[in-house]
Design a protein around this motif. Structure first.
Motif, mmCIF file in Angstrom:
data_model
loop_
_atom_site.group_PDB
_atom_site.id
_atom_site.type_symbol
_atom_site.label_atom_id
_atom_site.label_comp_id
_atom_site.label_asym_id
_atom_site.label_seq_id
_atom_site.Cartn_x
_atom_site.Cartn_y
_atom_site.Cartn_z
ATOM 1 N N GLY A 68 -18.079 28.386 1.934
ATOM 2 C CA GLY A 68 -16.659 28.058 2.007
ATOM 3 C C GLY A 68 -16.163 27.688 0.625
ATOM 4 N N THR A 69 -14.939 27.198 0.547
ATOM 5 C CA THR A 69 -14.387 26.821 -0.749
ATOM 6 C C THR A 69 -14.335 25.303 -0.891
ATOM 7 O OG1 THR A 69 -12.111 26.919 0.101
ATOM 8 C CG2 THR A 69 -12.994 28.914 -0.926
ATOM 9 N N VAL A 70 -14.687 24.822 -2.067
ATOM 10 C CA VAL A 70 -14.620 23.407 -2.411
ATOM 11 C C VAL A 70 -13.565 23.269 -3.505
ATOM 12 C CG1 VAL A 70 -15.880 21.411 -3.293
ATOM 13 C CG2 VAL A 70 -17.043 23.069 -1.811
ATOM 14 N N LYS A 71 -12.388 22.792 -3.133
ATOM 15 C CA LYS A 71 -11.235 22.705 -4.051
ATOM 16 C C LYS A 71 -10.964 24.069 -4.685
ATOM 17 C CE LYS A 71 -9.860 18.899 -5.592
ATOM 18 N NZ LYS A 71 -9.514 17.689 -6.398
ATOM 19 N N GLY A 72 -11.029 25.097 -3.837
ATOM 20 C CA GLY A 72 -10.692 26.448 -4.263
ATOM 21 C C GLY A 72 -11.837 27.266 -4.812
ATOM 22 N N THR A 73 -12.977 26.653 -5.076
ATOM 23 C CA THR A 73 -14.134 27.376 -5.618
ATOM 24 C C THR A 73 -15.113 27.705 -4.503
ATOM 25 O OG1 THR A 73 -13.920 26.227 -7.742
ATOM 26 C CG2 THR A 73 -16.032 27.303 -7.269
ATOM 27 N N GLU A 74 -15.413 28.970 -4.327
ATOM 28 C CA GLU A 74 -16.329 29.379 -3.260
ATOM 29 C C GLU A 74 -17.770 29.037 -3.635
ATOM 30 O OE1 GLU A 74 -17.105 33.214 -0.301
ATOM 31 O OE2 GLU A 74 -16.258 33.546 -2.299
ATOM 32 N N MET A 75 -18.515 28.493 -2.702
ATOM 33 C CA MET A 75 -19.920 28.174 -2.937
ATOM 34 C C MET A 75 -20.666 28.079 -1.613
ATOM 35 S SD MET A 75 -19.611 24.161 -4.140
ATOM 36 C CE MET A 75 -21.376 23.989 -4.399
ATOM 37 N N VAL A 76 -21.987 28.063 -1.695
ATOM 38 C CA VAL A 76 -22.846 27.931 -0.517
ATOM 39 C C VAL A 76 -23.454 26.533 -0.519
ATOM 40 C CG1 VAL A 76 -24.923 28.775 0.652
ATOM 41 C CG2 VAL A 76 -23.366 30.395 -0.446
ATOM 42 N N VAL A 77 -23.437 25.890 0.644
ATOM 43 C CA VAL A 77 -24.009 24.554 0.788
ATOM 44 C C VAL A 77 -25.007 24.561 1.940
ATOM 45 C CG1 VAL A 77 -23.557 22.116 1.245
ATOM 46 C CG2 VAL A 77 -21.876 23.473 -0.032
ATOM 47 N N SER A 78 -26.218 24.087 1.670
ATOM 48 C CA SER A 78 -27.211 23.868 2.719
ATOM 49 C C SER A 78 -27.329 22.367 2.922
ATOM 50 C CB SER A 78 -28.577 24.450 2.328
ATOM 51 O OG SER A 78 -28.522 25.854 2.226
ATOM 52 N N CYS A 79 -27.191 21.910 4.167
ATOM 53 C CA CYS A 79 -27.229 20.473 4.433
ATOM 54 C C CYS A 79 -28.273 20.156 5.495
ATOM 55 C CB CYS A 79 -25.861 19.981 4.895
ATOM 56 S SG CYS A 79 -25.810 18.198 5.210
ATOM 57 N N MET A 80 -29.117 19.185 5.195
ATOM 58 C CA MET A 80 -30.148 18.753 6.137
ATOM 59 C C MET A 80 -29.562 17.785 7.162
ATOM 60 S SD MET A 80 -33.281 18.115 3.468
ATOM 61 C CE MET A 80 -33.594 19.348 2.189
ATOM 62 N N ASP A 81 -30.145 17.817 8.360
ATOM 63 C CA ASP A 81 -29.764 16.890 9.429
ATOM 64 C C ASP A 81 -30.957 15.996 9.734
ATOM 65 O OD1 ASP A 81 -27.026 17.331 10.859
ATOM 66 O OD2 ASP A 81 -27.700 19.342 10.321
ATOM 67 N N PHE A 82 -30.848 14.714 9.370
ATOM 68 C CA PHE A 82 -31.951 13.784 9.596
ATOM 69 C C PHE A 82 -32.215 13.581 11.079
ATOM 70 C CE2 PHE A 82 -34.168 9.689 9.677
ATOM 71 C CZ PHE A 82 -35.109 9.887 8.667
ATOM 72 N N ALA A 83 -31.208 13.801 11.913
ATOM 73 C CA ALA A 83 -31.361 13.609 13.356
ATOM 74 C C ALA A 83 -32.343 14.604 13.967
ATOM 75 C CB ALA A 83 -30.003 13.725 14.047
ATOM 76 N N PHE A 84 -32.604 15.715 13.276
ATOM 77 C CA PHE A 84 -33.527 16.732 13.784
ATOM 78 C C PHE A 84 -34.910 16.493 13.184
ATOM 79 C CE2 PHE A 84 -35.589 20.687 14.621
ATOM 80 C CZ PHE A 84 -34.920 21.277 15.684
ATOM 81 N N ILE A 85 -35.742 15.764 13.906
ATOM 82 C CA ILE A 85 -37.112 15.429 13.479
ATOM 83 C C ILE A 85 -37.126 14.919 12.036
ATOM 84 C CG2 ILE A 85 -39.541 16.143 13.553
ATOM 85 C CD1 ILE A 85 -38.843 18.421 15.332
ATOM 86 N N GLY A 86 -36.251 13.974 11.745
ATOM 87 C CA GLY A 86 -36.237 13.344 10.428
ATOM 88 C C GLY A 86 -35.912 14.280 9.284
ATOM 89 N N GLY A 87 -35.138 15.350 9.566
ATOM 90 C CA GLY A 87 -34.792 16.289 8.498
ATOM 91 C C GLY A 87 -36.014 16.944 7.885
#
Length: 284
Positions: A116-135
């Protein structure tokens, strides 16, 4: 003389079940310092307590909403999910553990990819979820990061990983540890393509994550007060037989020792990430 001041006109409770209103759950949040914050106020402040600056642990859904413009993004590789490769069993079969955590969190694994875009700049973000077996780092996390990097290279986009993990997933044994080399190899390709990689370390970031790609980014950011390390302080204290320095393994301590470039409050992370990407892209 009898008084009928408190005489009940109707017997029993007449309010129907549908008319009863319960207090919504999660209406208030208490920080470790004992401060009480209304949930809605917390949400509007990016889940940072305005009372004491405490960063409440959040998941990928909240981070994507904070980072991406208008909260809009496209999820990548959503159908890649964990399976029981080794027929592993500890206190319960791994396959049962996966079923339970998938049902509880509505996630398929401990990381999600989004573009998606972050303040107009397109980029890829991978985010961990700690709720899923402690990330925890398993074969799916490694594969999803690989695919995210390939997407960045194909579309010439900067990349960011939001780390919050207890380390490698023991139920996948060597398969989990193999992901360290796999991810590092892909990040080397990202670097060769001249593309930026940012790591944002949240509480907690431990184990194999810290021992590899959390600490090899071009820019390493961290949330205030986040615990970051390989082994926990109790294990280290017992191993070396000495007391640890005050604030040991906090993001502030690591910044002082040169392991973290700068500490970024969650309320400012969108602006800082955008400025970093645009500055480095301009001078690439």
């Amino acid at each position: 003389m009898a008084f009928d001041w408190f005489k009940r006109k109707a017997k029993n409770i007449t309010t129907s079940t549908d008319e009863k209103k319960d207090v919504p759950k999660g209406l208030w949040h208490q920080t470790p310092s004992g401060k009480i914050v209304e949930h809605e106020e917390l949400r509007k402040n990016n889940y940072v307590s305005p009372e004491d600056g405490f960063h409440v642990r959040i998941g990928s859904a909240e981070f994507f909403d904070i980072l991406f413009d208008e909260g809009k993004f496209t999820e990548l590789d959503a159908n890649v999910e964990s399976i029981d490769i080794l027929n592993f069993k500890d206190t319960k079969p791994y396959v049962d553990r996966l079923k339970e955590v998938k049902a509880k969190t509505k996630l398929t694994d401990s990381i999600r990819n989004a573009v998606g875009t972050v303040k107009g700049t397109e980029m890829v973000v991978s985010c961990m979820d700690f709720a899923f077996i402690g990330g925890s780092l398993g074969s799916v996390m490694g594969e999803k990061i690989r695919r995210a990097v390939d997407y960045c290279i194909a579309h010439k986009l900067p990349y960011m990983i939001i780390c919050q993990s207890g380390g490698a997933r023991m139920q996948e044994a060597t398969y989990s540890l193999m992901q360290l080399a796999k991810v590092q190899a892909k990040l080397a390709q990202l670097s060769e393509a001249g593309l930026l990689y940012i790591a944002y370390l949240c509480d907690p970031t431990f184990g194999g994550i810290t021992a590899s790609f959390a600490m090899t980014a071009d820019i390493i950011m961290a949330e205030p007060g986040a615990l970051i390390g390989f082994a926990g302080p109790r294990v280290i204290r017992e191993t070396i037989g000495r007391d640890l320095p005050e604030g040991f393994q906090t993001s502030e301590f690591l910044q002082e020792k040169g392991f973290v470039d700068f500490i970024v409050k969650r309320t400012e992370v969108k602006d800082v990430v955008s400025k970093t990407v645009n500055l480095l892209a301009t001078h690439a």
